[in-house]
Enzyme design. Structure first.
Site, PDB file in Angstrom:
ATOM      1  N   ASP A  17       6.892 -68.687 -22.548  1.00  0.00           N
ATOM      2  CA  ASP A  17       7.615 -69.724 -23.272  1.00  0.00           C
ATOM      3  C   ASP A  17       6.749 -70.346 -24.366  1.00  0.00           C
ATOM      4  O   ASP A  17       5.523 -70.371 -24.266  1.00  0.00           O
ATOM      5  CB  ASP A  17       8.080 -70.799 -22.282  1.00  0.00           C
ATOM      6  CG  ASP A  17       9.162 -71.699 -22.871  1.00  0.00           C
ATOM      7  OD1 ASP A  17       9.821 -71.296 -23.858  1.00  0.00           O
ATOM      8  OD2 ASP A  17       9.345 -72.808 -22.339  1.00  0.00           O
ATOM      9  N   GLY A  20       9.075 -70.522 -30.029  1.00  0.00           N
ATOM     10  CA  GLY A  20       9.764 -71.296 -31.059  1.00  0.00           C
ATOM     11  C   GLY A  20       8.869 -72.412 -31.594  1.00  0.00           C
ATOM     12  O   GLY A  20       8.779 -72.630 -32.807  1.00  0.00           O
ATOM     13  N   HIS A  34       8.609 -65.026 -31.891  1.00  0.00           N
ATOM     14  CA  HIS A  34       8.902 -64.041 -30.844  1.00  0.00           C
ATOM     15  C   HIS A  34       8.071 -62.772 -31.071  1.00  0.00           C
ATOM     16  O   HIS A  34       7.529 -62.192 -30.135  1.00  0.00           O
ATOM     17  CB  HIS A  34      10.392 -63.705 -30.813  1.00  0.00           C
ATOM     18  CG  HIS A  34      11.263 -64.879 -30.443  1.00  0.00           C
ATOM     19  ND1 HIS A  34      10.993 -65.693 -29.371  1.00  0.00           N
ATOM     20  CD2 HIS A  34      12.395 -65.385 -31.003  1.00  0.00           C
ATOM     21  CE1 HIS A  34      11.921 -66.648 -29.280  1.00  0.00           C
ATOM     22  NE2 HIS A  34      12.786 -66.478 -30.272  1.00  0.00           N
ATOM     23  N   SER A  62      16.593 -64.881 -20.874  1.00  0.00           N
ATOM     24  CA  SER A  62      17.335 -65.321 -19.688  1.00  0.00           C
ATOM     25  C   SER A  62      18.839 -65.200 -19.890  1.00  0.00           C
ATOM     26  O   SER A  62      19.330 -65.104 -21.021  1.00  0.00           O
ATOM     27  CB  SER A  62      16.979 -66.771 -19.350  1.00  0.00           C
ATOM     28  OG  SER A  62      17.572 -67.665 -20.277  1.00  0.00           O
ATOM     29  N   ARG A  68      22.011 -69.145 -27.283  1.00  0.00           N
ATOM     30  CA  ARG A  68      21.315 -69.508 -28.533  1.00  0.00           C
ATOM     31  C   ARG A  68      22.097 -68.979 -29.732  1.00  0.00           C
ATOM     32  O   ARG A  68      22.941 -68.099 -29.594  1.00  0.00           O
ATOM     33  CB  ARG A  68      19.898 -68.931 -28.517  1.00  0.00           C
ATOM     34  CG  ARG A  68      19.038 -69.587 -27.454  1.00  0.00           C
ATOM     35  CD  ARG A  68      17.579 -69.236 -27.623  1.00  0.00           C
ATOM     36  NE  ARG A  68      16.788 -69.859 -26.582  1.00  0.00           N
ATOM     37  CZ  ARG A  68      15.469 -69.961 -26.593  1.00  0.00           C
ATOM     38  NH1 ARG A  68      14.788 -69.475 -27.623  1.00  0.00           N
ATOM     39  NH2 ARG A  68      14.824 -70.534 -25.600  1.00  0.00           N
ATOM     40  N   LEU A 128       0.138 -49.689 -13.327  1.00  0.00           N
ATOM     41  CA  LEU A 128       0.804 -50.989 -13.227  1.00  0.00           C
ATOM     42  C   LEU A 128       2.330 -50.846 -13.209  1.00  0.00           C
ATOM     43  O   LEU A 128       2.909 -50.129 -14.032  1.00  0.00           O
ATOM     44  CB  LEU A 128       0.395 -51.841 -14.439  1.00  0.00           C
ATOM     45  CG  LEU A 128       1.026 -53.233 -14.539  1.00  0.00           C
ATOM     46  CD1 LEU A 128       0.470 -54.169 -13.465  1.00  0.00           C
ATOM     47  CD2 LEU A 128       0.780 -53.827 -15.937  1.00  0.00           C
ATOM     48  N   ILE A 192      11.386 -73.666 -13.426  1.00  0.00           N
ATOM     49  CA  ILE A 192      11.572 -72.239 -13.152  1.00  0.00           C
ATOM     50  C   ILE A 192      12.600 -71.632 -14.105  1.00  0.00           C
ATOM     51  O   ILE A 192      12.587 -70.429 -14.349  1.00  0.00           O
ATOM     52  CB  ILE A 192      12.007 -72.038 -11.669  1.00  0.00           C
ATOM     53  CG1 ILE A 192      10.938 -72.599 -10.706  1.00  0.00           C
ATOM     54  CG2 ILE A 192      12.295 -70.581 -11.358  1.00  0.00           C
ATOM     55  CD1 ILE A 192       9.613 -71.890 -10.703  1.00  0.00           C
ATOM     56  N   GLU A 204       2.214 -69.140  -5.987  1.00  0.00           N
ATOM     57  CA  GLU A 204       1.433 -70.241  -6.545  1.00  0.00           C
ATOM     58  C   GLU A 204       1.925 -70.444  -7.973  1.00  0.00           C
ATOM     59  O   GLU A 204       2.139 -69.468  -8.711  1.00  0.00           O
ATOM     60  CB  GLU A 204      -0.061 -69.894  -6.540  1.00  0.00           C
ATOM     61  CG  GLU A 204      -0.622 -69.605  -5.154  1.00  0.00           C
ATOM     62  CD  GLU A 204      -0.576 -70.820  -4.224  1.00  0.00           C
ATOM     63  OE1 GLU A 204      -0.637 -71.961  -4.720  1.00  0.00           O
ATOM     64  OE2 GLU A 204      -0.455 -70.604  -3.008  1.00  0.00           O
TER      65      GLU A 204
HETATM   66  C1  IPE Z   1      12.752 -69.507 -20.150  1.00  0.00           C
HETATM   67  O1  IPE Z   1      12.502 -70.222 -21.321  1.00  0.00           O
HETATM   68  C2  IPE Z   1      13.220 -68.125 -20.481  1.00  0.00           C
HETATM   69  C3  IPE Z   1      12.227 -67.250 -21.104  1.00  0.00           C
HETATM   70  C4  IPE Z   1      10.992 -67.547 -21.389  1.00  0.00           C
HETATM   71  C5  IPE Z   1      12.696 -65.930 -21.395  1.00  0.00           C
HETATM   72  P1  IPE Z   1      13.581 -71.193 -21.991  1.00  0.00           P
HETATM   73  O2  IPE Z   1      12.932 -71.741 -23.188  1.00  0.00           O
HETATM   74  O3  IPE Z   1      14.863 -70.482 -22.153  1.00  0.00           O
HETATM   75  O4  IPE Z   1      13.742 -72.299 -20.844  1.00  0.00           O
HETATM   76  P2  IPE Z   1      14.212 -73.823 -20.951  1.00  0.00           P
HETATM   77  O5  IPE Z   1      15.463 -73.837 -21.787  1.00  0.00           O
HETATM   78  O6  IPE Z   1      13.101 -74.581 -21.599  1.00  0.00           O
HETATM   79  O7  IPE Z   1      14.406 -74.246 -19.536  1.00  0.00           O
HETATM   80  C1  IPE Z   2      10.436 -68.187 -25.225  1.00  0.00           C
HETATM   81  O1  IPE Z   2      10.224 -68.966 -26.340  1.00  0.00           O
HETATM   82  C2  IPE Z   2      11.199 -66.919 -25.555  1.00  0.00           C
HETATM   83  C3  IPE Z   2      12.605 -66.969 -25.155  1.00  0.00           C
HETATM   84  C4  IPE Z   2      13.158 -67.896 -24.424  1.00  0.00           C
HETATM   85  C5  IPE Z   2      13.453 -65.889 -25.609  1.00  0.00           C
HETATM   86  P1  IPE Z   2      11.249 -70.066 -26.842  1.00  0.00           P
HETATM   87  O2  IPE Z   2      12.103 -69.463 -27.904  1.00  0.00           O
HETATM   88  O3  IPE Z   2      11.979 -70.687 -25.710  1.00  0.00           O
HETATM   89  O4  IPE Z   2      10.234 -71.110 -27.478  1.00  0.00           O
HETATM   90  P2  IPE Z   2      10.322 -72.692 -27.437  1.00  0.00           P
HETATM   91  O5  IPE Z   2      10.401 -73.085 -25.984  1.00  0.00           O
HETATM   92  O6  IPE Z   2      11.551 -73.079 -28.192  1.00  0.00           O
HETATM   93  O7  IPE Z   2       9.058 -73.149 -28.082  1.00  0.00           O
HETATM   94 MG    MG Z   3      11.559 -72.267 -24.507  1.00  0.00          MG
END
Ligand code: IPE
Ligand code: IPE
Ligand code: MG
Length: 245
Positions: A17, A20, A34, A62, A68, A128, A192, A204
């Site tokens: 995560d 963005g 990304h 997810s 989005r 792996l 999560i 953990e």
């Molecule tokens: C979780 O991140 C999903 C992935 C990293 C693929 P999100 O950015 O979608 O999660 P939330 O919205 O902060 O819970």
């Molecule tokens: C995680 O990065 C990748 C995906 C969820 C696809 P984000 O796109 O959620 O990045 P932030 O959380 O907005 O910084």
């Molecule tokens: Mg995110």
């Protein structure tokens, strides 16, 4: 080698995560964030291979991420296609067995075909075990397992009383793999977000502020040191205490 070799997780799960926010901080498009997330993916695959971690499961997209804007979803789907094409030979050379988990029928036919080909190409590899979760949700996983067991009950191949934890786990996406011992989430959120709900029961949990594109070997080693310092009890009494009684 990581610092934690004596006490290495067998299976690491990562919620990647912060892409963005990484992009926003640089004034570039989210898609560039990304894309920059591929580098730490390669690093983690190499480090896990080198240190002897058996399995690595990466949360890439997810069930909820479908909500989005279309341009971001589109750029992510293109990135998955490109990354597969670009990385598959190297993964194969590293003896990685690549698999995807998630609701495949929601992906484009083209991506489904590339995924199937990549899985087939690496199926016999013994290095792996790498799982990429795309269109994945922990609740989806539990529902699809329940449906497949319900089908077996209704066609008479098992009885409802025969549904045990072990049998249920075998119907889930990570069947055949040990549960993740360590879950890492970058980007600072401590949740999560519908990742591996069943399988993280005793993992953990390690959270770091580091944004995924910046996640480096030193960060992975910090997570491994954290893991090595934990006493895992699985609901039992600490080893030292029970030995003294
Ligand atoms: C979780 O991140 C999903 C992935 C990293 C693929 P999100 O950015 O979608 O999660 P939330 O919205 O902060 O819970
Ligand atoms: C995680 O990065 C990748 C995906 C969820 C696809 P984000 O796109 O959620 O990045 P932030 O959380 O907005 O910084
Ligand atoms: Mg995110």
């Amino acid at each position: 080698m990581g610092p934690a070799n004596a006490n290495l997780p067998r299976h690491i799960a990562i919620t990647m995560d912060g892409n963005g926010r990484w992009a926003a901080a640089r004034g570039v498009a989210r898609a560039a964030g990304h894309k920059a997330g591929l580098k730490p993916v390669r690093m983690c695959v190499e480090e896990c291979t080198r240190s002897g971690v058996e399995a690595l499961t990466l949360f890439a997209f997810s069930s909820e991420n479908w909500g989005r804007p279309a341009d971001e979803v589109g750029s992510l789907m293109s990135l998955f296609l490109e990354a597969l094409d670009r990385e598959i030979a190297e993964l194969d050379a590293q003896a990685v067995r690549l698999r995807f988990i998630g609701e495949r029928k929601s992906l484009s036919v083209r991506l489904q075909a590339r995924i199937a080909a990549a899985e087939e190409r690496t199926a016999a590899n013994r290095g792996l075990a790498l799982q990429v979760a795309v269109s994945y949700g922990g609740r989806w996983d539990i529902i699809q397992a329940a449906q497949s067991l319900a089908r077996e009950c209704s066609n008479g191949s098992i009885r409802p009383e025969e549904i045990s934890e072990a049998r249920f786990a075998e119907a889930l996406s990570l069947a055949g793999l040990p549960d993740p011992d360590l879950h890492i989430r970058t980007g600072g959120e401590r949740r999560i977000s519908n990742f591996l709900l069943w399988q993280l029961a005793y993992a953990e949990l390690y959270f770091t502020e580091r944004l995924w594109p910046d996640f480096a070997v030193a960060d992975l080693n910090d997570a491994l040191s954290f893991f090595a310092s934990r006493e895992r009890r699985f609901g039992q009494r600490p080893a030292a205490v029970s030995a003294a009684r």
